[in-house]
Structure formats: structure tokens, C-alpha cells
Design an enzyme around this catalytic site. Sequence first.
Site, PDB file in Angstrom:
ATOM      1  N   ARG A  15     -38.246 -46.068 -11.575  1.00  0.00           N
ATOM      2  CA  ARG A  15     -39.292 -46.720 -12.350  1.00  0.00           C
ATOM      3  C   ARG A  15     -40.672 -46.423 -11.736  1.00  0.00           C
ATOM      4  NH1 ARG A  15     -36.758 -52.688 -12.152  1.00  0.00           N
ATOM      5  NH2 ARG A  15     -36.111 -51.847 -10.131  1.00  0.00           N
ATOM      6  N   LYS A  75     -40.812 -51.896  -6.742  1.00  0.00           N
ATOM      7  CA  LYS A  75     -39.986 -52.498  -5.695  1.00  0.00           C
ATOM      8  C   LYS A  75     -40.804 -52.782  -4.447  1.00  0.00           C
ATOM      9  CE  LYS A  75     -36.272 -53.370  -5.899  1.00  0.00           C
ATOM     10  NZ  LYS A  75     -35.705 -54.670  -6.360  1.00  0.00           N
ATOM     11  N   TYR A  94     -42.539 -56.451  -7.047  1.00  0.00           N
ATOM     12  CA  TYR A  94     -41.430 -57.314  -6.660  1.00  0.00           C
ATOM     13  C   TYR A  94     -41.320 -57.299  -5.134  1.00  0.00           C
ATOM     14  CZ  TYR A  94     -39.628 -57.432 -11.478  1.00  0.00           C
ATOM     15  OH  TYR A  94     -39.480 -57.620 -12.829  1.00  0.00           O
ATOM     16  N   HIS A  96     -39.161 -60.209  -3.321  1.00  0.00           N
ATOM     17  CA  HIS A  96     -37.907 -60.887  -2.966  1.00  0.00           C
ATOM     18  C   HIS A  96     -37.848 -61.135  -1.456  1.00  0.00           C
ATOM     19  CE1 HIS A  96     -36.419 -60.436  -7.034  1.00  0.00           C
ATOM     20  NE2 HIS A  96     -36.686 -59.151  -6.998  1.00  0.00           N
ATOM     21  N   GLU A 118     -41.842 -61.753  -9.020  1.00  0.00           N
ATOM     22  CA  GLU A 118     -40.738 -62.677  -9.305  1.00  0.00           C
ATOM     23  C   GLU A 118     -41.108 -64.147  -9.199  1.00  0.00           C
ATOM     24  OE1 GLU A 118     -40.384 -61.778  -4.866  1.00  0.00           O
ATOM     25  OE2 GLU A 118     -40.846 -60.652  -6.692  1.00  0.00           O
ATOM     26  N   ASP A 270     -30.415 -59.227  -4.866  1.00  0.00           N
ATOM     27  CA  ASP A 270     -31.744 -59.023  -4.288  1.00  0.00           C
ATOM     28  C   ASP A 270     -32.371 -60.327  -3.814  1.00  0.00           C
ATOM     29  OD1 ASP A 270     -32.237 -60.022  -6.796  1.00  0.00           O
ATOM     30  OD2 ASP A 270     -33.479 -58.357  -7.486  1.00  0.00           O
TER      31      ASP A 270
END
Length: 370
Positions: A15, A75, A94, A96, A118, A270
Amino acid sequence: MIIGVPKEIKNNENRVGVTPAGVIELVRNGHTVYVQTIAGEGSGFTDDDYIRAGASILPSIEEVYGIAEMIIKVKEPIESEYPLIKEDQLLFTYFHFASYEPLTHAMIERKAICLAYETVEKIDRSLPLLIPMSEVAGRMAIQEGAKYLEKPMQGRGILLGGVPGVRPAKVMILGGGVVGTNAAKMAAGMGADVTILDNNLQRLRYLDDIMPANVNTFMSNEYNIRELLSTHDLIVGAVLIPGAKAPHLITRDMLKQMRPGTVVVDVAVDQGGCIETCKPTTHENPTYIIDDVVHYCVANMPGAVPYTSTLALTNATLPYALQLANKGWKRACAESDELLKGLNVVQGKVVYQGVAEAFGLEFVPAENVL
């Protein structure tokens, strides 16, 4: 503002954080966009596409990080990126954090502004930047689960939808949120016998109303989970606690209750995973076996369908990216509670409670750093 879009370097992550359409909007608003060469290739966008949209192409990730005031990614940064991140640089991606302590400490040390997709949260408590990827991951969980139920993949050798005269597979979904709902839709559409569990009775009533007849709802508790494990072929973990570790609803000892060749797909991996025996895997090596149970625990499942995923994600992220670029992160977060909740680590301080609690770190309210 100077915006950088690096190429994703996590294993099999195809992506990209901004599409050419997004570049047009950012440039139209007076911003400068630098894109690393071939950053969009995995999603079907060429360097020429970005140039026509108004971006400049840079040959290396180091140059992108070096020039940008805001980095837009997909990511979380991996170890090789940590040294590239500058103090006060805004990272919009993101993260996480609660599932990986070294990343948290690295971002504290770099004194960056980390705004996590997120945990951006609307007033109705929905997570607008997680929803698109949850939709993709929920649907993919069934697609991948069906594949790994095949005997050559060491599954039970059962067809998800069955055939006339032969019963379909039984699918158990832990969690009735966005992931669970999309997984249930996909499994039901393929003809499986589906059970979806949640601990929110109101949510179960809603799901009972909207789902087809081959989807049953069940209250989520340890007793019910143990009762169902021995009769289900595919188990999907779809539990999310925003910004915090997922609870372990299936423990190691429960694997003994499953039949050999049962497949578990933990979409929550994740965030630490809701199945105790799950650990992050990659698209390159997606599965492993414990106690004859096939574990599929790819942490970036939507990365396997990057064209769909990139468009779905950037449709949601671009309006927020424009707010951050147009106003600067401080003013944008001061004027938007949604963005304020996205702040996780700011200039060395942990400003999201779930992350602080996960690692016993000092928590500073986000309002205090504006």
C-alpha cells in the site's frame, strides 16, 4: 507544509500513504509533496502518475524523511526507519503502539509527533481510519480461512459452503464490530454456518436483525467459547480495544478442544491478538501450526490487496491529512477532538492512556501538549 510519502518497507506491504488524487488536493491547498520513487507501484500508481499530479519524486527514503515536515504512511515505522525520524516531525500512519514496546520507546526517544490512524475517533466512538481496513481484513479473513481449510494447506479439507448433501463448514467469529460483521457477511455469502459472538447484547440484537438466516448470534463468554470450539472449523478473532492490547479470549489450553486442521485467523494480531497462541506472521510465511491447529496471523492482511486497500484507506485519511497540513498539527488537534484522540506520542511524552497503561509509562493528557 512539506509532506513526504515514503515507500513502505515492511514485509510484503504494497500500500501507499497518498494516491495521485490525494497529491492533487494537497498541492491545490498550497502544500509541497515529495514521493519516494516507486512508492505507489504496488498499488498500481507510477512515478509519472505522481509527477502529473504535482508531486516531486525523490530517489531514497532518507531524502523523503530528511525534507518532510509531515510523513504520511500506512504502516508503523520499522527499526531501519527510526534514525530517519526527526524531532518535531509529524508522522501520520498506523502505529498500534500497545502491541510493540520497542516502537513506543523509539518514538519517545525521537521526540516526534505520532498521530495514529487507529485511535482517531468520532463522537459516536467509531474509528473512521480503522474502519476501511477493518472492512477489508474482515472479508479477507474468510477468504484466507477458506483457503487454509484445504487439505494441501494442512486444514481439515472442508469446503466452506459445502455442497448439496454435505454440510457447510462452521465459522465462529469472536467480536461483532466492523471486522466481525464483514467476516460474517462474507462467510454467510459463501454458504457457511456462521456463529458470531459479542458481549454487547444490543449489538447482538442489531446483528440478529440484519444478518441472513445462516448467521447465529451468541453471547461471548468463556463457557460459550469453550462449548463451540470443538464443533467449528474456522475461527476468526475480531476483537478490538482502541489503542490497547486485545484480550486473550482463546487460551493455549483451548487448542486441545479443537479438531485437527481447524484454522484460526486472528485479525487482532496487530494489537497483540485475541488468541493467545497467535504471533504476527507475514504474507511470505503466513501460517504455522500448534497442536494441529493452523494459525494465520498476518499483521497487515489488507496489504495483499493493495489497490483496493490503498483507495479505501486514502479516501478516509485525506480529509484529516488536509486539516493537519492546512492548520498545523497543534491547531488542527485543538479544533478537532477526532484528531486530538489520534495523538499517541508527542515530543517524548505518551499522550494516549491505553499505550501508557500497556507498558507502565507516564501518561500526559493530549490537551496538555497543545
